[in-house]
Design an enzyme around this catalytic site. Structure first.
Site, mmCIF file in Angstrom:
data_model
loop_
_atom_site.group_PDB
_atom_site.id
_atom_site.type_symbol
_atom_site.label_atom_id
_atom_site.label_comp_id
_atom_site.label_asym_id
_atom_site.label_seq_id
_atom_site.Cartn_x
_atom_site.Cartn_y
_atom_site.Cartn_z
ATOM 1 N N ASN A 141 8.236 2.601 -3.213
ATOM 2 C CA ASN A 141 7.428 1.718 -4.039
ATOM 3 C C ASN A 141 8.341 0.945 -4.981
ATOM 4 O O ASN A 141 9.358 1.443 -5.445
ATOM 5 C CB ASN A 141 6.328 2.477 -4.784
ATOM 6 C CG ASN A 141 6.799 3.620 -5.648
ATOM 7 O OD1 ASN A 141 7.747 4.333 -5.310
ATOM 8 N ND2 ASN A 141 6.130 3.823 -6.772
ATOM 9 N N GLU A 193 7.937 -1.497 -8.333
ATOM 10 C CA GLU A 193 7.040 -2.014 -9.363
ATOM 11 C C GLU A 193 7.536 -3.354 -9.898
ATOM 12 O O GLU A 193 8.697 -3.726 -9.733
ATOM 13 C CB GLU A 193 6.938 -1.023 -10.522
ATOM 14 C CG GLU A 193 6.258 0.257 -10.140
ATOM 15 C CD GLU A 193 6.169 1.250 -11.274
ATOM 16 O OE1 GLU A 193 5.417 2.220 -11.104
ATOM 17 O OE2 GLU A 193 6.836 1.085 -12.310
ATOM 18 N N CYS A 201 3.948 -0.975 -2.261
ATOM 19 C CA CYS A 201 3.886 0.454 -1.962
ATOM 20 C C CYS A 201 5.001 0.862 -0.996
ATOM 21 O O CYS A 201 5.519 0.037 -0.235
ATOM 22 C CB CYS A 201 2.540 0.791 -1.331
ATOM 23 S SG CYS A 201 1.130 0.501 -2.401
ATOM 24 N N GLU A 254 4.705 2.691 1.694
ATOM 25 C CA GLU A 254 4.264 2.533 3.073
ATOM 26 C C GLU A 254 4.451 1.090 3.534
ATOM 27 O O GLU A 254 4.911 0.833 4.647
ATOM 28 C CB GLU A 254 2.785 2.918 3.225
ATOM 29 C CG GLU A 254 2.478 4.339 2.842
ATOM 30 C CD GLU A 254 2.044 4.494 1.382
ATOM 31 O OE1 GLU A 254 1.175 5.339 1.127
ATOM 32 O OE2 GLU A 254 2.567 3.781 0.497
ATOM 33 N N CYS A 259 -3.003 4.251 -0.566
ATOM 34 C CA CYS A 259 -4.008 3.362 -1.154
ATOM 35 C C CYS A 259 -4.786 2.677 -0.027
ATOM 36 O O CYS A 259 -4.374 2.712 1.141
ATOM 37 C CB CYS A 259 -3.352 2.349 -2.090
ATOM 38 S SG CYS A 259 -2.490 0.993 -1.244
ATOM 39 N N CYS A 284 -2.758 0.085 2.011
ATOM 40 C CA CYS A 284 -1.790 0.689 2.933
ATOM 41 C C CYS A 284 -2.486 1.363 4.108
ATOM 42 O O CYS A 284 -1.949 1.378 5.214
ATOM 43 C CB CYS A 284 -0.882 1.666 2.191
ATOM 44 S SG CYS A 284 0.368 0.796 1.210
#
Length: 133
Positions: free
Chosen positions: A39, A41, A50, A52, A83, A86
């Site tokens: 991930n 940010e 993310c 994934e 999420c 994803c």
């Protein structure tokens, strides 16, 4: 190296200066190659990505387009779920029988299939009438 080991190792490279919540993902493609992601940010939160999604992007960048298996790991009390976005991204590149393992750094694991992860998946077949018209 196992997928769990690959996800655990790459997790340390996550860029998470705001949440400090590192997530690592590893995909084994149908070709047998392994791709990883973390991930990332951004101070404008919706602009982050993310783990994934990063692993899927790496897979596509290498010319692979089918997921055979995926592992996601985070330092959380329970196995970290993917999420919604994803889940849809994974379903784009994986069949309903593909295993998704969610793990914690303390050793807990939960494995489900893509069909269990995202029941009622939206697919290209839903747009068939538009494509035909």
């Amino acid at each position: 190296m196992s997928l769990l080991d690959a996800a655990t190792l790459v997790r340390e490279n996550a860029y998470v200066p705001y949440s400090r919540f590192k997530v690592g993902a590893a995909i084994r493609a149908a070709s047998g190659a392994v791709y990883t992601g973390v991930n990332v940010e951004n101070v404008a939160y919706p602009e982050g990505t993310c783990a994934e999604a990063g692993a899927i992007a790496a897979m596509c960048a290498a010319g692979d387009y089918r997921i055979a298996e995926i592992v996601v790991i985070a330092d959380s009390p329970e196995p970290v779920p993917c999420c919604g976005g994803c889940r849809q991204k994974i379903a784009e590149f994986a069949g309903p029988e593909v295993r998704v393992t969610m793990a914690t750094t303390s050793g807990l694991q939960k494995t489900v299939t893509v069909a269990e992860l995202l029941p009622g998946v939206f697919t290209a077949a839903h747009m068939a009438a538009v494509a035909e018209g």
